[in-house]
Design a protein around this motif. Structure first.
Motif, PDB file in Angstrom:
ATOM      1  N   TYR A   1       0.680  -1.235  -0.001  1.00 33.51           N
ATOM      2  CA  TYR A   1       0.016   0.105   0.012  1.00 33.51           C
ATOM      3  C   TYR A   1       0.889   1.226   0.075  1.00 33.51           C
ATOM      4  O   TYR A   1       0.543   2.117  -0.686  1.00 33.51           O
ATOM      5  N   LYS A   2       1.986   1.190   0.784  1.00 32.58           N
ATOM      6  CA  LYS A   2       3.151   2.299   0.767  1.00 32.58           C
ATOM      7  C   LYS A   2       3.538   2.502  -0.632  1.00 32.58           C
ATOM      8  O   LYS A   2       3.530   3.777  -1.092  1.00 32.58           O
ATOM      9  N   GLU A   3       3.771   1.690  -1.574  1.00 28.19           N
ATOM     10  CA  GLU A   3       4.287   1.556  -3.010  1.00 28.19           C
ATOM     11  C   GLU A   3       3.021   2.483  -3.747  1.00 28.19           C
ATOM     12  O   GLU A   3       3.174   3.179  -4.643  1.00 28.19           O
ATOM     13  N   HIS A   4       1.698   1.817  -3.462  1.00 20.89           N
ATOM     14  CA  HIS A   4       0.610   2.503  -4.046  1.00 20.89           C
ATOM     15  C   HIS A   4       0.495   4.042  -3.759  1.00 20.89           C
ATOM     16  O   HIS A   4       0.207   4.799  -4.711  1.00 20.89           O
ATOM     17  N   VAL A   5       0.528   4.286  -2.625  1.00 16.47           N
ATOM     18  CA  VAL A   5       0.748   5.849  -2.105  1.00 16.47           C
ATOM     19  C   VAL A   5       1.658   6.594  -2.840  1.00 16.47           C
ATOM     20  O   VAL A   5       1.239   7.791  -3.412  1.00 16.47           O
ATOM     21  N   GLU A   6       2.698   6.012  -3.128  1.00 11.82           N
ATOM     22  CA  GLU A   6       4.003   6.830  -3.642  1.00 11.82           C
ATOM     23  C   GLU A   6       3.610   6.823  -5.258  1.00 11.82           C
ATOM     24  O   GLU A   6       3.772   8.007  -5.846  1.00 11.82           O
ATOM     25  N   GLU A   7       2.915   5.743  -5.890  1.00 12.97           N
ATOM     26  CA  GLU A   7       2.578   5.915  -7.105  1.00 12.97           C
ATOM     27  C   GLU A   7       1.346   6.836  -7.473  1.00 12.97           C
ATOM     28  O   GLU A   7       1.748   7.716  -8.548  1.00 12.97           O
ATOM     29  N   ARG A   8       0.599   7.191  -6.661  1.00 12.38           N
ATOM     30  CA  ARG A   8      -0.581   8.069  -6.717  1.00 12.38           C
ATOM     31  C   ARG A   8       0.017   9.465  -6.429  1.00 12.38           C
ATOM     32  O   ARG A   8      -0.494  10.355  -7.134  1.00 12.38           O
ATOM     33  N   ARG A   9       0.918   9.502  -5.703  1.00 11.76           N
ATOM     34  CA  ARG A   9       1.371  10.994  -5.353  1.00 11.76           C
ATOM     35  C   ARG A   9       2.125  11.282  -6.636  1.00 11.76           C
ATOM     36  O   ARG A   9       2.185  12.513  -6.991  1.00 11.76           O
ATOM     37  N   ALA A  10       2.789  10.438  -7.137  1.00 15.61           N
ATOM     38  CA  ALA A  10       3.532  10.880  -8.744  1.00 15.61           C
ATOM     39  C   ALA A  10       2.763  11.174  -9.557  1.00 15.61           C
ATOM     40  O   ALA A  10       3.022  12.096 -10.463  1.00 15.61           O
ATOM     41  N   ALA A  11       1.442  10.497  -9.508  1.00 10.71           N
ATOM     42  CA  ALA A  11       0.666  11.119 -10.574  1.00 10.71           C
ATOM     43  C   ALA A  11      -0.464  12.125 -10.135  1.00 10.71           C
ATOM     44  O   ALA A  11      -1.188  12.601 -11.001  1.00 10.71           O
ATOM     45  N   GLY A  12      -0.259  12.753  -9.202  1.00  7.82           N
ATOM     46  CA  GLY A  12      -0.911  13.932  -8.551  1.00  7.82           C
ATOM     47  C   GLY A  12      -2.363  13.554  -8.007  1.00  7.82           C
ATOM     48  O   GLY A  12      -2.942  14.702  -8.056  1.00  7.82           O
ATOM     49  N   VAL A  13      -2.468  12.249  -7.384  1.00 10.84           N
ATOM     50  CA  VAL A  13      -3.793  12.142  -6.908  1.00 10.84           C
ATOM     51  C   VAL A  13      -3.533  11.339  -5.644  1.00 10.84           C
ATOM     52  O   VAL A  13      -2.467  10.872  -5.373  1.00 10.84           O
ATOM     53  N   VAL A  14      -4.719  11.417  -4.968  1.00  8.17           N
ATOM     54  CA  VAL A  14      -4.874  10.815  -3.655  1.00  8.17           C
ATOM     55  C   VAL A  14      -4.737   9.034  -3.777  1.00  8.17           C
ATOM     56  O   VAL A  14      -5.334   8.719  -4.743  1.00  8.17           O
ATOM     57  N   PRO A  15      -4.397   8.362  -2.727  1.00  6.90           N
ATOM     58  CA  PRO A  15      -4.604   6.926  -2.771  1.00  6.90           C
ATOM     59  C   PRO A  15      -5.768   6.610  -2.814  1.00  6.90           C
ATOM     60  O   PRO A  15      -6.770   7.194  -2.315  1.00  6.90           O
ATOM     61  N   THR A  16      -5.978   5.303  -3.422  1.00  9.96           N
ATOM     62  CA  THR A  16      -7.478   4.805  -3.134  1.00  9.96           C
ATOM     63  C   THR A  16      -7.633   4.323  -2.061  1.00  9.96           C
ATOM     64  O   THR A  16      -6.619   3.820  -1.314  1.00  9.96           O
ATOM     65  N   PRO A  17      -8.892   4.224  -1.443  1.00  6.96           N
ATOM     66  CA  PRO A  17      -9.011   3.633  -0.071  1.00  6.96           C
ATOM     67  C   PRO A  17      -8.865   2.154  -0.024  1.00  6.96           C
ATOM     68  O   PRO A  17      -8.879   1.507  -0.899  1.00  6.96           O
ATOM     69  N   LEU A  18      -8.659   1.654   1.232  1.00  3.40           N
ATOM     70  CA  LEU A  18      -8.400   0.067   1.239  1.00  3.40           C
ATOM     71  C   LEU A  18      -9.839  -0.730   1.096  1.00  3.40           C
ATOM     72  O   LEU A  18     -11.079  -0.314   1.426  1.00  3.40           O
ATOM     73  N   ASP A  19      -9.687  -1.648   0.299  1.00  7.59           N
ATOM     74  CA  ASP A  19     -10.715  -2.508   0.267  1.00  7.59           C
ATOM     75  C   ASP A  19     -10.849  -3.765   1.276  1.00  7.59           C
ATOM     76  O   ASP A  19      -9.897  -3.739   2.072  1.00  7.59           O
ATOM     77  N   ALA A  20     -12.031  -4.554   1.226  1.00 11.48           N
ATOM     78  CA  ALA A  20     -12.398  -5.362   2.399  1.00 11.48           C
ATOM     79  C   ALA A  20     -11.176  -6.481   2.537  1.00 11.48           C
ATOM     80  O   ALA A  20     -10.703  -6.653   3.876  1.00 11.48           O
ATOM     81  N   PRO A  21     -10.555  -7.109   1.845  1.00 10.14           N
ATOM     82  CA  PRO A  21      -9.504  -8.138   1.906  1.00 10.14           C
ATOM     83  C   PRO A  21      -8.295  -7.349   2.570  1.00 10.14           C
ATOM     84  O   PRO A  21      -7.616  -7.754   3.440  1.00 10.14           O
ATOM     85  N   MET A  22      -8.046  -6.003   2.406  1.00  5.15           N
ATOM     86  CA  MET A  22      -6.800  -5.209   2.817  1.00  5.15           C
ATOM     87  C   MET A  22      -7.337  -4.918   4.101  1.00  5.15           C
ATOM     88  O   MET A  22      -6.330  -4.838   4.798  1.00  5.15           O
ATOM     89  N   VAL A  23      -8.540  -4.809   4.446  1.00  5.38           N
ATOM     90  CA  VAL A  23      -8.710  -4.316   5.691  1.00  5.38           C
ATOM     91  C   VAL A  23      -8.717  -5.449   6.651  1.00  5.38           C
ATOM     92  O   VAL A  23      -8.231  -5.483   8.000  1.00  5.38           O
ATOM     93  N   GLU A  24      -9.096  -6.693   6.314  1.00  2.65           N
ATOM     94  CA  GLU A  24      -8.958  -8.050   7.030  1.00  2.65           C
ATOM     95  C   GLU A  24      -7.271  -7.978   7.493  1.00  2.65           C
ATOM     96  O   GLU A  24      -7.260  -8.229   8.417  1.00  2.65           O
ATOM     97  N   GLN A  25      -6.474  -7.650   6.392  1.00  2.00           N
ATOM     98  CA  GLN A  25      -5.258  -7.906   6.731  1.00  2.00           C
ATOM     99  C   GLN A  25      -4.566  -6.894   7.842  1.00  2.00           C
ATOM    100  O   GLN A  25      -3.763  -6.936   8.711  1.00  2.00           O
ATOM    101  N   LEU A  26      -5.222  -5.631   7.528  1.00  2.00           N
ATOM    102  CA  LEU A  26      -5.001  -4.422   8.510  1.00  2.00           C
ATOM    103  C   LEU A  26      -5.409  -4.939  10.144  1.00  2.00           C
ATOM    104  O   LEU A  26      -4.514  -4.505  10.785  1.00  2.00           O
ATOM    105  N   CYS A  27      -6.584  -5.370  10.278  1.00  2.00           N
ATOM    106  CA  CYS A  27      -6.829  -5.967  11.447  1.00  2.00           C
ATOM    107  C   CYS A  27      -5.845  -6.802  11.983  1.00  2.00           C
ATOM    108  O   CYS A  27      -5.797  -6.638  13.401  1.00  2.00           O
ATOM    109  N   GLU A  28      -5.219  -7.700  11.319  1.00  2.00           N
ATOM    110  CA  GLU A  28      -4.297  -8.519  11.657  1.00  2.00           C
ATOM    111  C   GLU A  28      -3.170  -7.895  12.351  1.00  2.00           C
ATOM    112  O   GLU A  28      -2.293  -8.213  13.088  1.00  2.00           O
TER     113      GLU A  28
END
Length: 231
Positions: A1-28
């Motif tokens: 997700y950090k890589e995604h954030v950097e890619e979006r920053r380079a494109a001049g847009v905010v990162p996309t929010p987390l989806d359900a599978p990512m939130v499940e991993q985040l809870c862990e």
């Protein structure tokens, strides 16, 4: 997700929010955080999960409720903090959790405060009315809604607001703001916004950034804003 954030920053847009599978991993990760990443994962659960009835919101609400009830332990979130975060989720999957917490010996007051600023409660309203017959915290929520404290507690509008107007000559139609040729990106609003007015002028986003440098909120205007239902 950090890589995604950097890619979006380079494109001049905010990162996309987390989806359900990512939130499940985040809870862990919240239960067993990587050393040094505690602040990062707390920011993700706080700010990067869609509110309301998104599937990711369901995962978040279920996890926060389990933390509040003591069923799951995390070194990052206390039960009280979990209740506060439930109260920031606007409405949807968080509501039934907060209504149930009105019966909690320690957390009921926090749940009542969170519900008092939550209006999108749908059928949970009936459950709350029933609970209010015997639960003073539920009655407190109903009274807060009746008093519109969610509105009256807000800071008053300033006496004067200074704005910068970005005016485009002529008629502005839907395709100027959301070009059909860029329809593929419409689900990704920050990315799709980069195509705004691209058929009307050169470097419209550059012009917008230039006007923002004046330091005031920006207002968009045209001679005619849309026709028919597009207006």
């Amino acid at each position: 997700y950090k890589e995604h954030v950097e890619e979006r920053r380079a494109a001049g847009v905010v990162p996309t929010p987390l989806d359900a599978p990512m939130v499940e991993q985040l809870c862990e990760l919240l239960v067993t955080p990587c050393p040094g990443e505690e602040a990062f994962v707390e920011d993700l659960i706080t700010n990067r999960v869609p509110p309301g009835v998104d599937e990711a919101a369901r995962v978040k609400a279920d996890f926060l409720f389990s933390v509040a009830m003591g069923e799951k332990k995390t070194p990052i979130l206390t039960p009280e903090r979990a209740v506060v975060l439930l109260g920031t989720m606007v409405g949807g999957y968080n509501v039934s959790c907060l209504v149930e917490l009105l019966d909690h010996e320690v957390l009921a007051a926090g749940a009542a405060e969170a519900l008092s600023s939550t209006l999108l409660v749908f059928d949970a309203f009936d459950a709350l009315v029933e609970k209010a017959q015997a639960n003073p915290f539920a009655m407190e929520v109903l009274q807060s809604w009746a008093d519109a404290s969610w509105f009256t507690s807000r800071a008053p509008l300033p006496e004067k607001i200074t704005l910068t107007v970005f005016k485009v000559d002529g008629e502005i139609n839907t395709d100027d703001l959301s070009p059909a040729a860029e329809a593929w990106s419409r689900p990704d609003i920050p990315l799709h916004a980069l195509s705004m007015l691209q058929s009307r002028m050169e470097n419209p986003l550059g012009k917008i950034e230039e006007l923002k440098e004046k330091g005031h909120p920006l207002v968009f205007a045209g001679d005619v804003m849309g026709t028919g239902p597009g207006r």
